[in-house]
Design an enzyme around this catalytic site. Structure first.
Site, PDB file in Angstrom:
ATOM      1  N   LYS A  78     -30.254 -10.588   7.068  1.00  0.00           N
ATOM      2  CA  LYS A  78     -29.241  -9.659   6.559  1.00  0.00           C
ATOM      3  C   LYS A  78     -29.724  -9.012   5.268  1.00  0.00           C
ATOM      4  CE  LYS A  78     -25.805  -9.545   3.810  1.00  0.00           C
ATOM      5  NZ  LYS A  78     -25.909  -8.137   3.445  1.00  0.00           N
ATOM      6  N   GLY A 122     -30.627 -13.785  -4.329  1.00  0.00           N
ATOM      7  CA  GLY A 122     -29.575 -12.943  -4.890  1.00  0.00           C
ATOM      8  C   GLY A 122     -29.103 -13.521  -6.205  1.00  0.00           C
ATOM      9  N   SER A 123     -27.889 -13.181  -6.563  1.00  0.00           N
ATOM     10  CA  SER A 123     -27.369 -13.596  -7.868  1.00  0.00           C
ATOM     11  C   SER A 123     -26.984 -15.084  -7.861  1.00  0.00           C
ATOM     12  CB  SER A 123     -26.139 -12.759  -8.211  1.00  0.00           C
ATOM     13  OG  SER A 123     -25.154 -12.947  -7.214  1.00  0.00           O
ATOM     14  N   THR A 124     -26.972 -15.660  -9.035  1.00  0.00           N
ATOM     15  CA  THR A 124     -26.598 -17.073  -9.160  1.00  0.00           C
ATOM     16  C   THR A 124     -25.151 -17.274  -8.715  1.00  0.00           C
ATOM     17  OG1 THR A 124     -28.230 -17.459 -10.882  1.00  0.00           O
ATOM     18  CG2 THR A 124     -26.348 -18.960 -10.853  1.00  0.00           C
ATOM     19  N   GLY A 126     -25.070 -17.179  -4.980  1.00  0.00           N
ATOM     20  CA  GLY A 126     -25.828 -18.360  -4.541  1.00  0.00           C
ATOM     21  C   GLY A 126     -24.997 -19.637  -4.610  1.00  0.00           C
ATOM     22  N   GLU A 183     -33.010 -18.544  -4.273  1.00  0.00           N
ATOM     23  CA  GLU A 183     -33.814 -17.835  -5.291  1.00  0.00           C
ATOM     24  C   GLU A 183     -32.839 -16.957  -6.048  1.00  0.00           C
ATOM     25  OE1 GLU A 183     -36.886 -18.330  -5.901  1.00  0.00           O
ATOM     26  OE2 GLU A 183     -37.611 -19.313  -4.103  1.00  0.00           O
ATOM     27  N   CYS A 185     -35.849 -10.147 -10.828  1.00  0.00           N
ATOM     28  CA  CYS A 185     -35.438 -11.494 -11.213  1.00  0.00           C
ATOM     29  C   CYS A 185     -36.429 -12.121 -12.185  1.00  0.00           C
ATOM     30  CB  CYS A 185     -35.289 -12.362  -9.970  1.00  0.00           C
ATOM     31  SG  CYS A 185     -36.758 -12.334  -8.948  1.00  0.00           S
ATOM     32  N   GLU A 216     -28.091 -12.245 -17.420  1.00  0.00           N
ATOM     33  CA  GLU A 216     -29.069 -11.393 -16.756  1.00  0.00           C
ATOM     34  C   GLU A 216     -28.544  -9.951 -16.752  1.00  0.00           C
ATOM     35  OE1 GLU A 216     -29.566 -11.829 -12.461  1.00  0.00           O
ATOM     36  OE2 GLU A 216     -31.729 -11.821 -12.784  1.00  0.00           O
TER      37      GLU A 216
HETATM   38  P1  NAD Z   1     -26.119 -10.451  -4.628  1.00  0.00           P
HETATM   39  O1  NAD Z   1     -26.027 -11.909  -4.886  1.00  0.00           O
HETATM   40  O2  NAD Z   1     -24.940  -9.603  -4.957  1.00  0.00           O
HETATM   41  O3  NAD Z   1     -26.443 -10.179  -3.095  1.00  0.00           O
HETATM   42  C1  NAD Z   1     -27.567 -10.773  -2.456  1.00  0.00           C
HETATM   43  C2  NAD Z   1     -27.320 -10.798  -0.961  1.00  0.00           C
HETATM   44  O4  NAD Z   1     -26.222 -11.678  -0.695  1.00  0.00           O
HETATM   45  C3  NAD Z   1     -26.929  -9.447  -0.360  1.00  0.00           C
HETATM   46  O5  NAD Z   1     -27.524  -9.293   0.903  1.00  0.00           O
HETATM   47  C4  NAD Z   1     -25.430  -9.572  -0.233  1.00  0.00           C
HETATM   48  O6  NAD Z   1     -24.896  -8.752   0.798  1.00  0.00           O
HETATM   49  C5  NAD Z   1     -25.280 -11.036   0.116  1.00  0.00           C
HETATM   50  N1  NAD Z   1     -23.940 -11.596  -0.157  1.00  0.00           N
HETATM   51  C6  NAD Z   1     -22.990 -11.139  -1.010  1.00  0.00           C
HETATM   52  N2  NAD Z   1     -21.895 -11.905  -0.938  1.00  0.00           N
HETATM   53  C7  NAD Z   1     -22.144 -12.885  -0.049  1.00  0.00           C
HETATM   54  C8  NAD Z   1     -21.414 -13.988   0.453  1.00  0.00           C
HETATM   55  N3  NAD Z   1     -20.183 -14.244   0.022  1.00  0.00           N
HETATM   56  N4  NAD Z   1     -21.986 -14.799   1.354  1.00  0.00           N
HETATM   57  C9  NAD Z   1     -23.244 -14.579   1.793  1.00  0.00           C
HETATM   58  N5  NAD Z   1     -24.000 -13.534   1.366  1.00  0.00           N
HETATM   59  C10 NAD Z   1     -23.459 -12.694   0.460  1.00  0.00           C
HETATM   60  O7  NAD Z   1     -27.415  -9.979  -5.392  1.00  0.00           O
HETATM   61  P2  NAD Z   1     -27.994  -8.496  -5.540  1.00  0.00           P
HETATM   62  O8  NAD Z   1     -27.100  -7.762  -6.492  1.00  0.00           O
HETATM   63  O9  NAD Z   1     -28.276  -7.913  -4.197  1.00  0.00           O
HETATM   64  O10 NAD Z   1     -29.423  -8.804  -6.215  1.00  0.00           O
HETATM   65  C11 NAD Z   1     -29.544  -9.022  -7.568  1.00  0.00           C
HETATM   66  C12 NAD Z   1     -29.641 -10.497  -7.895  1.00  0.00           C
HETATM   67  O11 NAD Z   1     -30.655 -11.108  -7.107  1.00  0.00           O
HETATM   68  C13 NAD Z   1     -30.028 -10.748  -9.323  1.00  0.00           C
HETATM   69  O12 NAD Z   1     -29.253 -11.787  -9.863  1.00  0.00           O
HETATM   70  C14 NAD Z   1     -31.484 -11.193  -9.219  1.00  0.00           C
HETATM   71  O13 NAD Z   1     -31.936 -11.989 -10.266  1.00  0.00           O
HETATM   72  C15 NAD Z   1     -31.478 -11.909  -7.935  1.00  0.00           C
HETATM   73  N6  NAD Z   1     -32.841 -11.971  -7.406  1.00  0.00           N
HETATM   74  C16 NAD Z   1     -33.496 -13.177  -7.416  1.00  0.00           C
HETATM   75  C17 NAD Z   1     -34.811 -13.257  -6.960  1.00  0.00           C
HETATM   76  C18 NAD Z   1     -35.563 -14.559  -6.956  1.00  0.00           C
HETATM   77  O14 NAD Z   1     -36.527 -14.662  -6.217  1.00  0.00           O
HETATM   78  N7  NAD Z   1     -35.152 -15.559  -7.724  1.00  0.00           N
HETATM   79  C19 NAD Z   1     -35.442 -12.114  -6.485  1.00  0.00           C
HETATM   80  C20 NAD Z   1     -34.750 -10.916  -6.490  1.00  0.00           C
HETATM   81  C21 NAD Z   1     -33.440 -10.863  -6.948  1.00  0.00           C
END
Ligand code: NAD
Length: 450
Positions: A153, A206-208, A211, A228, A262, A352
């Site tokens: 996804k 994605g975001s903490t 996560g 991650e 990130c 962040e």
């Molecule tokens: P996000 O957490 O908003 O979304 C990430 C993914 O999760 C998207 O595909 C989103 O549709 C999905 N998502 C959202 N709500 C969900 C739910 N309730 N259940 C399951 N999935 C859901 O993050 P973002 O805004 O897309 O990305 C930015 C964040 O990602 C930043 O915090 C960044 O630090 C982090 N990031 C981490 C790494 C790493 O490797 N550590 C790499 C890149 C980005």
């Protein structure tokens, strides 16, 4: 309801896509489940060959994929090409790993003990918008190499490159339904994957905050998770460093991908004895970051991903602004490269930002530097700048972070492990370590007594 995909540099729609809901998610999981026995049974050498073919196709379509990524994320085209090159390298690496990731025989009394590496089944991969194809490949490579089938996804804002990759996977000969891509909302499609009883694992980037919800949701079915998450990494500059080199590299550790990284070293920690000198060089170097049209070959920084995200980024900048760069006029979600003076207690240093904003913080000595660098809930990345080799290793061992570089900004390679400490997540991607997250160890004892 359809999804409108926008180019953040023009604010114009570049695609209208149908969105999946719960029903389509369940159907994709069922397809992946049906494809699993066949994919798992493919001989290792053949599975490796298919992944290698996919790597070659990615290479052959480098320009097309880079253009898609550049238009959808607002990434400078030169950087986007580099990211696609990494995607090909990732598939090459895991093609090579298919038949090099195996069990052991363990000496035991009365028989023989063997371990096997078994695939997990259907895995759900949920990825963010900042490096859409790259991060997808970090998960897809090991997941497919181990014999799992996948439901991927992509983020709502950036689904285009994943859809094209799925087409290339079919062209490579990877059987239908081994790789399924779902375009849809995280709160619907993502959440359904997390709770689905037939999904064995969630690989999430994605975001903490999200996560944390994924980890809670996965508890219901004792799903495996790899997380991650966010970061607030430190770029630690000691007085004995090559200050010019450190200062000219520092902007790219924050402003690459417009700070939507990130691994961004968004806290620049500078020893007080060289603070003023370093700051002058840092401002000069930041002034040199070329901001503009992502399609221009020489552009180094593009716009942010959305208007909403720009508002969030702007909300962090209210203190002592040391430098603010220029941005193009007209459409596009532009935000200038910004340096602010801060203490580690300020919000800009604690949370962040995920934008082109660096907090510059001074420290007194090595102990102080380590204390400040570790004073964060995150632990993803970081850099240490010093000419003293013993200090470099001493500080590297003391920093609570999963990935570090010494006298460099660079710490992500297809062959080396990547992942976080603390609230930056757990599990490792890339390198041979990623295979651990997409397989289970099975232990078999065979009695040999007559
Ligand atoms: P996000 O957490 O908003 O979304 C990430 C993914 O999760 C998207 O595909 C989103 O549709 C999905 N998502 C959202 N709500 C969900 C739910 N309730 N259940 C399951 N999935 C859901 O993050 P973002 O805004 O897309 O990305 C930015 C964040 O990602 C930043 O915090 C960044 O630090 C982090 N990031 C981490 C790494 C790493 O490797 N550590 C790499 C890149 C980005």
């Amino acid at each position: 309801m359809t999804l409108t995909v926008v180019n953040p540099a023009t604010e114009k729609s570049i695609a209208e896509l149908p969105q999946a809901g719960v029903e389509e998610t369940d159907a994709a999981v069922a397809r992946a489940k049906a494809a699993y026995p066949g994919w798992r049974a493919v001989a290792p050498n053949d599975r490796a060959r298919l992944l290698r073919r996919l790597a070659t196709l990615v290479e052959e379509h480098q320009e097309e994929l880079a253009q898609i990524e550049s238009r959808n994320v607002g990434k400078p085209i030169a950087g986007a090409r580099g990211e696609v090159e990494m995607v090909a390298n990732v598939f090459q690496f895991y093609a090579g790993a298919v038949d090099k990731h195996y069990g052991a025989t363990i000496p035991v009394a009365g028989g023989v003990d063997l371990t096997f590496r078994e695939p997990l089944g259907v895995v759900g991969l949920i990825v963010p918008w900042n490096f859409p194809l790259n991060i997808a490949s970090w998960k897809l490579g090991p997941a497919l190499a181990c014999g799992n089938t996948v439901v991927l996804k992509p983020a709502e804002l950036t689904p285009l490159s994943a859809l094209r990759l799925a087409e290339l996977a079919l062209e490579a000969g990877i059987p239908e339904a081994v790789l399924n891509v779902l375009v849809g909302k995280g709160s619907i499609v993502g959440a359904r994957l997390v709770e689905h009883p037939d999904v064995a694992k969630i690989g999430f980037t994605g975001s903490t905050e999200v996560g944390r919800g994924v980890m809670q949701g996965a508890a219901g079915t004792i799903k495996r998770v790899t997380l991650e998450l966010g970061g607030k990494s430190a770029n630690v500059v000691f007085e004995d460093a090559d200050l010019e080199k450190a200062a000219s590299a520092a902007p790219y550790a924050v402003f690459d991908n417009a700070g939507q990284d990130c691994c961004a070293r968004s806290r620049v920690l500078v020893q007080s004895s060289v603070y003023d000198r370093f700051l002058d060089s840092l401002i000069t170097a930041t002034r040199g970051v070329k901001v503009g049209d992502p399609a221009d070959e020489t552009t180094e920084m593009g716009p942010l991903i959305s208007a909403q995200h720009r508002e969030t980024v702007a909300s962090f900048v209210d203190g002592d602004v040391l430098f603010r760069g220029d941005v193009p006029q007209g459409p596009g979600y532009w935000y200038p490269a910004t340096l602010v003076e801060a203490t580690n207690e300020d919000r800009v240093a604690r949370e962040e930002v995920f934008g082109p904003v660096a907090a510059v913080i001074s420290f007194d000595d090595e102990e102080d530097a380590i204390r400040i660098a570790n004073d964060t809930p995150y632990g993803l990345s970081g850099s240490i700048w010093t000419r003293d080799g013993a200090r470099a290793l001493r500080v590297a061992r003391a920093l609570e972070t999963g990935v570090l570089s010494v006298n460099s900004n660079s710490s992500v390679r297809h062959s080396t492990p990547f992942g976080g400490f603390k609230q930056s997540g757990f599990g490792r991607e890339l390198g041979m370590q990623a295979l651990e997250g997409y397989s289970e160890v099975k232990n078999v004892y065979v009695a040999t007594d007559a």
